[in-house]
Design a protein around this motif. Structure first.
Motif, PDB file in Angstrom:
ATOM      1  N   PRO A  99      65.133 -45.406   3.944  1.00 41.00           N
ATOM      2  CA  PRO A  99      64.183 -44.748   3.044  1.00 41.00           C
ATOM      3  C   PRO A  99      63.543 -45.738   2.064  1.00 41.00           C
ATOM      4  N   GLU A 100      62.302 -45.421   1.702  1.00 38.17           N
ATOM      5  CA  GLU A 100      61.485 -46.325   0.895  1.00 38.17           C
ATOM      6  C   GLU A 100      62.153 -46.752  -0.410  1.00 38.17           C
ATOM      7  N   ARG A 101      62.911 -45.801  -1.010  1.00 38.33           N
ATOM      8  CA  ARG A 101      63.461 -46.102  -2.340  1.00 38.33           C
ATOM      9  C   ARG A 101      64.430 -47.285  -2.341  1.00 38.33           C
ATOM     10  N   PHE A 102      64.844 -47.738  -1.151  1.00 42.51           N
ATOM     11  CA  PHE A 102      65.758 -48.890  -1.112  1.00 42.51           C
ATOM     12  C   PHE A 102      65.008 -50.228  -1.035  1.00 42.51           C
ATOM     13  N   ASN A 103      63.662 -50.150  -1.099  1.00 43.13           N
ATOM     14  CA  ASN A 103      62.841 -51.359  -1.151  1.00 43.13           C
ATOM     15  C   ASN A 103      63.218 -52.375  -0.083  1.00 43.13           C
ATOM     16  N   ALA A 104      63.326 -51.940   1.157  1.00 43.67           N
ATOM     17  CA  ALA A 104      63.789 -52.867   2.192  1.00 43.67           C
ATOM     18  C   ALA A 104      62.745 -53.062   3.295  1.00 43.67           C
ATOM     19  N   ALA A 105      61.470 -52.779   2.975  1.00 46.50           N
ATOM     20  CA  ALA A 105      60.431 -52.874   4.017  1.00 46.50           C
ATOM     21  C   ALA A 105      60.398 -54.278   4.640  1.00 46.50           C
ATOM     22  N   ALA A 106      60.536 -55.302   3.790  1.00 49.28           N
ATOM     23  CA  ALA A 106      60.453 -56.669   4.325  1.00 49.28           C
ATOM     24  C   ALA A 106      61.637 -56.949   5.255  1.00 49.28           C
ATOM     25  N   GLU A 107      62.821 -56.494   4.841  1.00 55.99           N
ATOM     26  CA  GLU A 107      64.011 -56.714   5.691  1.00 55.99           C
ATOM     27  C   GLU A 107      63.832 -56.009   7.037  1.00 55.99           C
ATOM     28  N   VAL A 108      63.273 -54.795   6.987  1.00 59.82           N
ATOM     29  CA  VAL A 108      63.069 -54.026   8.225  1.00 59.82           C
ATOM     30  C   VAL A 108      62.089 -54.788   9.118  1.00 59.82           C
ATOM     31  N   ASP A 109      60.978 -55.243   8.526  1.00 60.46           N
ATOM     32  CA  ASP A 109      59.960 -55.964   9.304  1.00 60.46           C
ATOM     33  C   ASP A 109      60.532 -57.212   9.959  1.00 60.46           C
ATOM     34  N   GLN A 110      61.402 -57.879   9.227  1.00 56.32           N
ATOM     35  CA  GLN A 110      61.984 -59.109   9.774  1.00 56.32           C
ATOM     36  C   GLN A 110      63.114 -58.825  10.766  1.00 56.32           C
ATOM     37  N   GLY A 111      63.453 -57.537  10.936  1.00 57.51           N
ATOM     38  CA  GLY A 111      64.508 -57.186  11.888  1.00 57.51           C
ATOM     39  C   GLY A 111      65.885 -57.584  11.408  1.00 57.51           C
ATOM     40  N   ASP A 112      66.080 -57.604  10.080  1.00 62.32           N
ATOM     41  CA  ASP A 112      67.364 -58.077   9.571  1.00 62.32           C
ATOM     42  C   ASP A 112      67.739 -57.360   8.268  1.00 62.32           C
ATOM     43  N   VAL A 113      68.005 -56.082   8.355  1.00 59.22           N
ATOM     44  CA  VAL A 113      68.374 -55.320   7.154  1.00 59.22           C
ATOM     45  C   VAL A 113      69.710 -55.845   6.628  1.00 59.22           C
ATOM     46  N   ALA A 114      69.750 -56.110   5.327  1.00 62.27           N
ATOM     47  CA  ALA A 114      70.940 -56.732   4.724  1.00 62.27           C
ATOM     48  C   ALA A 114      72.103 -55.742   4.623  1.00 62.27           C
ATOM     49  N   LEU A 115      73.301 -56.289   4.632  1.00 60.96           N
ATOM     50  CA  LEU A 115      74.498 -55.447   4.476  1.00 60.96           C
ATOM     51  C   LEU A 115      74.425 -54.673   3.159  1.00 60.96           C
ATOM     52  N   ASP A 116      73.972 -55.329   2.095  1.00 58.97           N
ATOM     53  CA  ASP A 116      73.905 -54.648   0.800  1.00 58.97           C
ATOM     54  C   ASP A 116      72.906 -53.490   0.821  1.00 58.97           C
ATOM     55  N   THR A 117      71.877 -53.594   1.629  1.00 58.77           N
ATOM     56  CA  THR A 117      70.929 -52.474   1.736  1.00 58.77           C
ATOM     57  C   THR A 117      71.646 -51.265   2.342  1.00 58.77           C
ATOM     58  N   ALA A 118      72.433 -51.524   3.370  1.00 60.71           N
ATOM     59  CA  ALA A 118      73.195 -50.426   3.984  1.00 60.71           C
ATOM     60  C   ALA A 118      74.176 -49.836   2.965  1.00 60.71           C
ATOM     61  N   PHE A 119      74.817 -50.687   2.174  1.00 64.94           N
ATOM     62  CA  PHE A 119      75.754 -50.180   1.164  1.00 64.94           C
ATOM     63  C   PHE A 119      75.014 -49.361   0.102  1.00 64.94           C
ATOM     64  N   ARG A 120      73.784 -49.803  -0.241  1.00 66.17           N
ATOM     65  CA  ARG A 120      73.044 -49.012  -1.240  1.00 66.17           C
ATOM     66  C   ARG A 120      72.650 -47.665  -0.659  1.00 66.17           C
ATOM     67  N   MET A 121      72.326 -47.616   0.630  1.00 69.86           N
ATOM     68  CA  MET A 121      72.027 -46.318   1.264  1.00 69.86           C
ATOM     69  C   MET A 121      73.269 -45.415   1.208  1.00 69.86           C
ATOM     70  N   ALA A 122      74.420 -46.033   1.388  1.00 68.01           N
ATOM     71  CA  ALA A 122      75.658 -45.250   1.456  1.00 68.01           C
ATOM     72  C   ALA A 122      76.150 -44.806   0.084  1.00 68.01           C
TER      73      ALA A 122
END
Ligand SMILES: CN1c2c(nc(N)[nH]c2=O)NC[C@@H]1CNc1ccc(C(=O)N[C@@H](CCC(=O)N[C@@H](CCC(=O)N[C@@H](CCC(=O)O)C(=O)O)C(=O)O)C(=O)O)cc1
Ligand SMILES: N[C@@H](CCS)C(=O)O
Ligand SMILES: [Zn+2]
Length: 775
Positions: A80-103
């Protein structure tokens, strides 16, 4: 040869290594490289265990730092947008911390944001993170983690079968956000990414991918059934074999959908739905593999290998090497290793099989069918038969007095003596509560201090008398805090409880408890379900001394606190030699005695928690009513031994209640406290439409967030509630217990809650004065 495999292995670690490392990482006490290394070591250990046991494939893709459904959301770039991870998604490499923030809303790096919703995975006590879906959503391959794990397994010499939540079930578990649309409209976009995933796995040399589609054991609308055809027609490929895995029940009316799909293999649950075997075998394609889930992945009883061999031999003859064997579902839902239980008595231990033992059972069964059993297999077969015979005949299972008491119960025993309206009058007199009375759900913070004291007590370092004194200090502190906050109905705080089910399991006969039998409940949180092996009785009162002590400290009413029969049943491993409803009624009778003893000890309000009532619903709607009938009756049996003036409360949380509102009303609890704050009181529409007759405490703040709830916001929530339920039947309370919070968070939150209640009372008094003046 019969291929043996598993659908997944517990990832938390035999000593909860993953939990400890992850929590240390969140706290800042462990760096990311060490966390990743711990995870890598665990994965390698788990693959090694599978290979050592003799399985033909090892399971890759079942590892998750938090949740396997979240893993797929990340893989698909559904962040979701609120996690500010568009760049990570585009690069095909979502960070572990992004997943933890989602959780969890926060992580060592990145800005905090509201966590994704979490809910129960089918009918289990495991919680997954709900995929958030919106109409404009796009998907892209956004993580390499899965491929890295495959490479890791291959480099270590294992033959991986990749396990992944399937595309249709992933969408089925998701929730539509924003403008109205059908989430199935997203299927093609999701499939594009799944196709890429399969291509990439094929390039890595993976032969089999197991796509988990447990949605197929539920009632599916026609368009969802068709979605399976669309999905698997699109995903079929010459370079990758798909094993479509279904579990937690039978295929029922989805049988022809599942057996028509162009997949290389189908896995079905032969434990929950043994009756489906013949029809599945009849329909399976001539070249398809049939994986039978014959070892129970949801319970801990040792398998009857001799009976299974007999049942499966004709199928082996029909299917030859197209027959595969496995546990019914992922072993995520059972503890790791019964051999770690040094304190468990040998006889009982011989009746049990945890994940590690279930690997052996699967392999032995495969070799028995292939007529290539080793001496060790023959020994395992003989041991299983001996243990099962011993269990069947064991004197410790059956207590004739329990059956006699149960047989003597009649409809009168599960009914309060008078109707709610009359009881309410007696209770008003006895309790003398203000309008909009305030209360909490039971637990106060389980501090490190409390847990250290309990650990010291368990290890013998702290004597029982000192431990009880420590717990009394905690109770006194909780009472003092509640008095200072001016809460109307107090609780003792549950300091003495390790867990709301395990605590009762430890005190009831017919239950056994383990030391290391942890099962993941959500993220890093685990539970240790007790084992119900025999008839249930209560040798002595379980909670009375704590409640009595707490009541002695205050003039205000003290609420007794029990876990209800359905929740104890649902969160335990239950004996499989009698119907669940019989076990539930036995627990209900034991609790009834506790309720009566609490009343005799001067406790005028008693809460019987049933957060798992909804979760116990069968996955097929056609079976709901039978379950609800005995579940409701069990609750009432536990609650109905008291006089009119004793107020019975119940509590439920984090479930979808709308469709069982009639059964909630049938519990006939005088008060129900219920989670509603996240739904903006919408849930109360169901109570209003049903004309719910008794009192309700709709939770006014979400205890899962550390954020301070605002007074005006809580007032407005309660005003919305009062539009649906008359004010004189409303209570003010949080959503759920406060055990996972800190006192620093709890006190200001409750102070605001009490202020909100006082504001509501003042407004009500002013509007009454106005009405009187205008008459
Ligand atoms: C309300 N919820 C519950 C569910 N199921 C339950 N059975 N109980 C629940 O409360 N299902 C739905 C939700 C899920 N929510 C939660 C919330 C929190 C937890 C949680 O915090 N779990 C703890 C473990 C709790 C516990 O038992 N603590 C023990 C200490 C355990 C321990 O660490 N022991 C020592 C060894 C002690 C010894 O024997 O020597 C150790 O291992 O080092 C206690 O308080 O005494 C967690 O940490 O995961 C779970 C579900
Ligand atoms: N009485 C329990 C209920 C949790 S659902 C508690 O307060 O923790
Ligand atoms: Zn709750």
């Amino acid at each position: 040869m019969t291929v043996s495999h598993i659908l997944g292995y517990p990832r938390i670690g035999a000593q909860r290594e993953l939990k400890k490392a992850t929590e240390a990482y969140w706290k800042g006490d462990l760096d990311r490289a060490t966390l990743e290394q711990t995870a890598k070591t665990l994965r390698a250990d788990h693959w090694q265990a599978q290979q050592d046991a003799g399985l033909d494939l090892v399971s890759v893709g079942d590892f998750a730092f938090y949740d396997q459904v979240l893993n797929v959301s990340v893989l698909l770039g559904a962040v979701p947008e609120r996690f500010n991870a568009a760049a990570e998604v585009d690069q095909g490499d979502v960070a572990l911390d992004t997943a933890f923030r989602m959780a969890r809303g926060r992580a060592p790096s990145g800005e905090p944001a509201a966590a994704c919703e979490m809910t129960k995975y089918f009918d289990t006590n495991y919680h997954y993170l709900v995929p958030e879906l919106h109409a404009e959503q796009t998907f892209t391959l956004a993580s390499t983690r899965l491929f890295d794990e495959v490479a890791e397994a291959q480099a270590a010499g294992f033959t991986p079968k990749v396990a992944l939540t399937g595309p249709v079930t992933w969408l089925w578990l998701g929730k539509q956000k924003g403008a109205a649309f059908e989430r199935l409209d997203l299927l093609d976009r999701v499939l594009d990414v799944y196709a890429d995933v399969l291509t990439r796995l094929a390039e890595q040399g993976v032969e089999w991918v197991q796509l988990n589609e447990p949605a197929l054991v539920q009632d599916l609308p026609a368009e969802w059934q068709q979605a399976f055809e669309r999905a698997y027609n699109r995903l079929q490929s010459a370079s990758m074999k798909i094993l479509l895995a279904t579990y937690f029940g039978g295929l029922g009316d989805n049988l022809s959908v599942a057996t028509r799909l162009p997949v290389a293999g189908l896995h079905v649950d032969a434990v929950r739905a043994p009756e489906q075997l013949d029809s599945v075998v009849d329909r399976i394609g001539p070249h398809q593999v049939l994986s039978l889930g014959v070892i129970d992945g949801r319970n801990i009883w040792r398998a009857d290998l001799a009976a299974l061999r007999e049942r499966l031999m004709p199928l082996k003859v029909r299917l030859g090497s197209r027959l595969w064997l496995a546990p019914s579902c992922s072993l995520l839902h059972v503890p790791v290793d019964v051999n770690a239980e040094a304190d468990l008595d040998a006889e009982l231990k011989s009746w049990l099989a945890f994940a590690r033992q279930k690997l052996d059972e699967t392999v032995t069964l495969a070799r028995l069918l292939d007529q290539r059993a080793t001496n060790a297999d023959e020994q395992r077969l003989a041991d299983a038969t001996r243990a099962l015979d011993g269990r069947r005949d064991s004197a410790r299972i059956h207590q004739p007095a329990v059956a006699t008491r149960l047989a003597a119960t009649t409809a009168v025993d599960s009914q309060r003596a008078t109707l709610y309206a009359k009881r309410a009058q007696a209770q008003r007199q006895a309790l003398a509560l203000p309008l909009y009375p305030t209360t909490t759900i039971g637990s106060f913070p389980q501090t490190d201090d409390i847990r250290v004291a309990r650990r010291a007590h368990k290890s013998g370092e702290l004597g029982t008398e000192q431990y009880e004194m420590r717990m009394r200090e905690e109770i006194a502190y909780a009472v003092e805090r509640q008095e200072a906050l001016d809460i109307d109905m107090l609780v003792h705080g549950e300091a003495e409880r390790n867990d709301m089910v395990e605590y009762f399991g430890e005190q009831l006969d017919g239950f056994a408890f383990t030391r290391f039998g942890w099962v993941q409940s959500y993220g890093s949180r685990c539970v240790k379900p007790p084992v119900i092996f025999g008839d249930v009785t209560r040798p002595a009162p379980m909670t009375v001394r704590w409640s009595e002590y707490a009541q002695s400290l205050t003039q205000k009413p003290m609420k007794g606190m029990l876990t209800g029969p359905v929740t104890i049943l649902q969160w335990s491993f239950v004996r499989d030699d009698q119907p669940r409803e019989t076990t539930c009624r036995q627990i209900a009778l034991a609790l009834r005695d506790e309720v009566v003893d609490l009343e005799s000890a001067g406790i005028n309000a008693i809460q019987i928690d049933e957060p798992a009532l909804r979760e116990g619903l069968p996955l097929r709607q056609g079976e709901w009513q039978v379950y609800l009938n005995w579940a409701v009756e069990s609750f009432r049996l536990s609650a109905s031994g008291v006089t009119d003036a004793t107020q019975i409360h119940t509590h439920m949380c984090y479930s979808e209640f709308n469709d069982i509102i009639g059964s909630i009303a049938a519990l006939d609890a005088d008060v129900i406290t219920i989670e509603t704050s996240r739904s903006d009181m919408e849930l109360l529409n169901a109570f209003k439409d049903f004309d719910y007759p008794n009192e309700i405490g709709p939770g006014v703040y979400d205890i899962h967030t550390p954020n301070l709830p605002d007074v005006d916001w809580m007032v407005s929530l309660m005003e919305k509630a009062a539009e649906r339920i008359p004010a004189e039947r409303l209570w003010v309370n949080p959503d759920c217990g406060l055990k996972t919070r800190r006192w620093e968070e709890v006190e200001p939150a409750l102070a605001n809650m009490v202020e909100a209640a006082k504001t509501l009372r003042a407004r009500q008094a002013a509007s009454q004065a106005e009405d009187t003046a205008s008459v």
